[in-house]
Scaffold this motif. Structure first.
Motif, PDB file in Angstrom:
ATOM      1  N   SER A  85      -1.867  20.289 -41.534  1.00  0.00           N
ATOM      2  CA  SER A  85      -2.892  19.559 -40.795  1.00  0.00           C
ATOM      3  C   SER A  85      -3.044  18.135 -41.287  1.00  0.00           C
ATOM      4  O   SER A  85      -3.135  17.193 -40.493  1.00  0.00           O
ATOM      5  CB  SER A  85      -4.238  20.287 -40.895  1.00  0.00           C
ATOM      6  N   ILE A  86      -3.075  17.956 -42.607  1.00  0.00           N
ATOM      7  CA  ILE A  86      -3.225  16.615 -43.157  1.00  0.00           C
ATOM      8  C   ILE A  86      -1.986  15.775 -42.853  1.00  0.00           C
ATOM      9  O   ILE A  86      -2.098  14.585 -42.525  1.00  0.00           O
ATOM     10  CB  ILE A  86      -3.509  16.673 -44.668  1.00  0.00           C
ATOM     11  N   ALA A  87      -0.800  16.389 -42.936  1.00  0.00           N
ATOM     12  CA  ALA A  87       0.422  15.659 -42.594  1.00  0.00           C
ATOM     13  C   ALA A  87       0.409  15.246 -41.124  1.00  0.00           C
ATOM     14  O   ALA A  87       0.779  14.116 -40.783  1.00  0.00           O
ATOM     15  CB  ALA A  87       1.655  16.520 -42.884  1.00  0.00           C
ATOM     16  N   TYR A  88      -0.036  16.160 -40.256  1.00  0.00           N
ATOM     17  CA  TYR A  88      -0.102  15.841 -38.827  1.00  0.00           C
ATOM     18  C   TYR A  88      -1.086  14.705 -38.574  1.00  0.00           C
ATOM     19  O   TYR A  88      -0.803  13.760 -37.836  1.00  0.00           O
ATOM     20  CB  TYR A  88      -0.527  17.086 -38.049  1.00  0.00           C
ATOM     21  N   LEU A  89      -2.245  14.803 -39.215  1.00  0.00           N
ATOM     22  CA  LEU A  89      -3.253  13.757 -39.058  1.00  0.00           C
ATOM     23  C   LEU A  89      -2.757  12.430 -39.623  1.00  0.00           C
ATOM     24  O   LEU A  89      -2.970  11.371 -39.024  1.00  0.00           O
ATOM     25  CB  LEU A  89      -4.540  14.174 -39.754  1.00  0.00           C
ATOM     26  N   ALA A  90      -2.080  12.485 -40.777  1.00  0.00           N
ATOM     27  CA  ALA A  90      -1.552  11.265 -41.377  1.00  0.00           C
ATOM     28  C   ALA A  90      -0.536  10.601 -40.455  1.00  0.00           C
ATOM     29  O   ALA A  90      -0.521   9.372 -40.315  1.00  0.00           O
ATOM     30  CB  ALA A  90      -0.913  11.579 -42.732  1.00  0.00           C
ATOM     31  N   CYS A  91       0.306  11.406 -39.825  1.00  0.00           N
ATOM     32  CA  CYS A  91       1.298  10.853 -38.898  1.00  0.00           C
ATOM     33  C   CYS A  91       0.624  10.257 -37.666  1.00  0.00           C
ATOM     34  O   CYS A  91       1.061   9.216 -37.149  1.00  0.00           O
ATOM     35  CB  CYS A  91       2.295  11.937 -38.486  1.00  0.00           C
ATOM     36  N   GLN A  92      -0.444  10.907 -37.187  1.00  0.00           N
ATOM     37  CA  GLN A  92      -1.197  10.347 -36.073  1.00  0.00           C
ATOM     38  C   GLN A  92      -1.807   9.003 -36.469  1.00  0.00           C
ATOM     39  O   GLN A  92      -1.802   8.046 -35.686  1.00  0.00           O
ATOM     40  CB  GLN A  92      -2.322  11.312 -35.660  1.00  0.00           C
ATOM     41  N   TRP A  93      -2.315   8.945 -37.687  1.00  0.00           N
ATOM     42  CA  TRP A  93      -2.880   7.691 -38.168  1.00  0.00           C
ATOM     43  C   TRP A  93      -1.813   6.616 -38.306  1.00  0.00           C
ATOM     44  O   TRP A  93      -2.026   5.457 -37.950  1.00  0.00           O
ATOM     45  CB  TRP A  93      -3.583   7.913 -39.504  1.00  0.00           C
ATOM     46  N   LEU A  94      -0.636   7.005 -38.802  1.00  0.00           N
ATOM     47  CA  LEU A  94       0.439   6.036 -38.988  1.00  0.00           C
ATOM     48  C   LEU A  94       0.923   5.448 -37.663  1.00  0.00           C
ATOM     49  O   LEU A  94       1.499   4.353 -37.653  1.00  0.00           O
ATOM     50  CB  LEU A  94       1.599   6.678 -39.751  1.00  0.00           C
ATOM     51  N   THR A  95       0.673   6.149 -36.559  1.00  0.00           N
ATOM     52  CA  THR A  95       0.994   5.537 -35.263  1.00  0.00           C
ATOM     53  C   THR A  95       0.095   4.321 -35.020  1.00  0.00           C
ATOM     54  O   THR A  95       0.531   3.342 -34.411  1.00  0.00           O
ATOM     55  CB  THR A  95       0.826   6.541 -34.106  1.00  0.00           C
ATOM     56  N   THR A  96      -1.158   4.388 -35.500  1.00  0.00           N
ATOM     57  CA  THR A  96      -2.044   3.225 -35.351  1.00  0.00           C
ATOM     58  C   THR A  96      -1.596   2.080 -36.254  1.00  0.00           C
ATOM     59  O   THR A  96      -1.855   0.917 -35.947  1.00  0.00           O
ATOM     60  CB  THR A  96      -3.508   3.600 -35.669  1.00  0.00           C
ATOM     61  N   VAL A  97      -0.941   2.420 -37.365  1.00  0.00           N
ATOM     62  CA  VAL A  97      -0.366   1.383 -38.222  1.00  0.00           C
ATOM     63  C   VAL A  97       0.868   0.782 -37.541  1.00  0.00           C
ATOM     64  O   VAL A  97       1.039  -0.437 -37.483  1.00  0.00           O
ATOM     65  CB  VAL A  97       0.025   1.963 -39.596  1.00  0.00           C
ATOM     66  N   ARG A  99       5.685  18.609 -35.799  1.00  0.00           N
ATOM     67  CA  ARG A  99       5.224  17.799 -34.674  1.00  0.00           C
ATOM     68  C   ARG A  99       4.724  16.433 -35.138  1.00  0.00           C
ATOM     69  O   ARG A  99       4.933  15.426 -34.465  1.00  0.00           O
ATOM     70  CB  ARG A  99       4.120  18.539 -33.899  1.00  0.00           C
ATOM     71  N   GLY A 100       4.061  16.405 -36.287  1.00  0.00           N
ATOM     72  CA  GLY A 100       3.575  15.132 -36.798  1.00  0.00           C
ATOM     73  C   GLY A 100       4.700  14.170 -37.134  1.00  0.00           C
ATOM     74  O   GLY A 100       4.699  13.008 -36.704  1.00  0.00           O
ATOM     75  N   ILE A 101       5.683  14.646 -37.894  1.00  0.00           N
ATOM     76  CA  ILE A 101       6.791  13.781 -38.317  1.00  0.00           C
ATOM     77  C   ILE A 101       7.628  13.332 -37.127  1.00  0.00           C
ATOM     78  O   ILE A 101       7.962  12.144 -36.995  1.00  0.00           O
ATOM     79  CB  ILE A 101       7.669  14.515 -39.355  1.00  0.00           C
ATOM     80  N   LEU A 102       7.979  14.271 -36.245  1.00  0.00           N
ATOM     81  CA  LEU A 102       8.810  13.928 -35.087  1.00  0.00           C
ATOM     82  C   LEU A 102       8.084  12.955 -34.155  1.00  0.00           C
ATOM     83  O   LEU A 102       8.692  12.017 -33.621  1.00  0.00           O
ATOM     84  CB  LEU A 102       9.210  15.194 -34.335  1.00  0.00           C
TER      85      LEU A 102
END
Length: 400
Positions: free
Chosen positions: A16-28, A145-148
């Motif tokens: 979950s944290i990895a998925y959320l982190a990847c979602q956040w990194l899209t904003t970066v 899903r987060g990483i991809l």
């Protein structure tokens, strides 16, 4: 705590944290791959509108599903019901976006809602995994899903500088992972959708108060952020979202501390084991508070440097927004936790009342706080609204 439960919590939290982190990194990434904050504002708006779609699609069934210890409804009926609610979500959100968003922002909003519909659909299969006591699959799925999705988004922005195409690529890479989730869930139960009218209607009416409640809960953030965009512009919303997005780790950490425990909360509530229920409740609350304090300290030590590293020197003047965002994320996790406990106890009206209180409070507060404190007023309004909602729900949770 059993070894299996520890593994479930670990994998679910990591995923979950990895998925959320990847979602956040899209904003970066959207800031890094564009010349200004306009794309960041459009992506933030798309995420904000999707926060209205997701509660309708989820229909707060996951908590009901995993606490359905007597198997009142089959997995196929939960899957069939989820398909119906996703359609209902699109029926509501697409016209809402059309009438409330600028025309240039519609395509990113629409495609991002399609992307989130995959997440919503996968959630019901994760409910089957969780009920079977195997959340390792849930963690792996979210991690993949987060990483991809992040890699696809970055590739799209780097090659085409098109926000719409980048979101389409996120959809394309998420679909195969959903297929894998379907196969994993089929190991535990039948995943053939069932649309038995009686079951669909009962689920609709039983979970309606909680669904309206979670919609009100999501609308708290959406209303406040849209007020920020209206008052200070889409670019400021992009800045606010970019600075505040790391704080969401507080919410993710708190949520994933209790999510695997919902079945145990249901067992303790059903058997009348008040001591076990209260002990788990205290541990979750304490763990969330400790996490919040640690992250606030980390923000004080290196938050400004970290934001500058990610977004560039122009972001330093807004780093003060991070502290309010951490606190508002903690309150967001708490009201989600309290909402789930009211569902476990089948106190659906209490769920609706608490979340409705939060929405009523945030409407006047958002404008007032933003006028008084600028973009930081958004976090203040959200925090106060969710605190009021938690207080309103507390009697339903602690009542014998």
């Amino acid at each position: 705590m059993t070894d299996n439960l520890k593994k479930n919590i670990t994998w679910n939290t990591v995923g979950s944290i990895a998925y959320l982190a990847c979602q956040w990194l899209t904003t970066v990434a959207v800031v890094r791959f564009s010349s200004d904050f306009s794309y960041a504002g459009d992506l933030s708006l798309a995420m904000t509108i999707s926060n209205l779609f997701v509660p309708i699609g989820l229909y707060k069934i996951r908590s009901f599903q995993v606490s359905d210890l007597s198997c009142e409804y089959s997995s196929g009926e939960y899957i069939g019901f989820r398909l119906i609610t996703i359609v209902l979500g699109f029926v509501f959100v697409l016209p809402y976006a059309f009438f409330t968003c600028q025309q240039s922002s519609l395509l990113p909003v629409y495609f991002y809602c399609i992307y989130k519909s995959i997440e919503v659909m996968v959630d019901v299969f994760h409910g089957i995994d969780q009920k079977a006591g195997n959340m390792i699959y849930c963690g792996i799925s979210m991690l993949l899903r987060g990483i991809l999705s992040l890699l696809a988004f970055c590739a799209g922005m780097y090659i085409s500088h098109s926000l719409v195409l980048s979101i389409v690529l996120m959809i394309a890479v998420s679909l195969p992972v959903m297929v894998v989730d379907v196969r994993w869930a089929s190991n535990f139960d039948s995943i053939v959708p069932s649309f038995r009218f009686k079951a669909m209607s009962e689920l609709f009416y039983k979970c309606l108060p909680a669904t309206v409640g979670v919609f009100c809960c999501a609308a708290v953030t959406s209303v406040s952020r849209q007020e920020l965009a209206a008052a200070l512009g889409a670019s400021m919303l992009g800045v606010y979202s970019s600075v505040c997005s790391p704080a969401a780790i507080v919410q993710a950490g708190a949520v994933n501390a209790y999510a695997p425990l919902l079945g145990a909360f249901a067992s303790a509530s059903g058997s009348g084991d008040k001591k076990a229920f209260n002990t788990m409740l205290a541990k979750v609350v304490l763990g969330a508070l400790v996490l919040c304090i640690l992250i606030l300290f980390a923000c004080f030590i290196c938050g400004d440097y970290f934001l500058g590293l990610l977004f560039g020197d122009q972001i330093h003047q807004y780093s003060f927004l991070l502290y309010g965002a951490v606190i508002s994320s903690l309150l967001t996790a708490f009201i989600g936790f309290f909402s789930d406990l009211t569902i476990v106890k089948r106190k659906m009206v209490g769920n609706l009342a608490g979340n409705l209180v939060a929405l009523i409070v945030v409407v006047p507060l958002s404008s007032l706080m933003i006028q008084s404190f600028g973009p930081n007023g958004t976090s203040i309004a959200i925090s106060l609204a969710y605190f009021a909602g938690c207080v309103a729900m507390l009697p339903c949770i602690i009542r014998k």
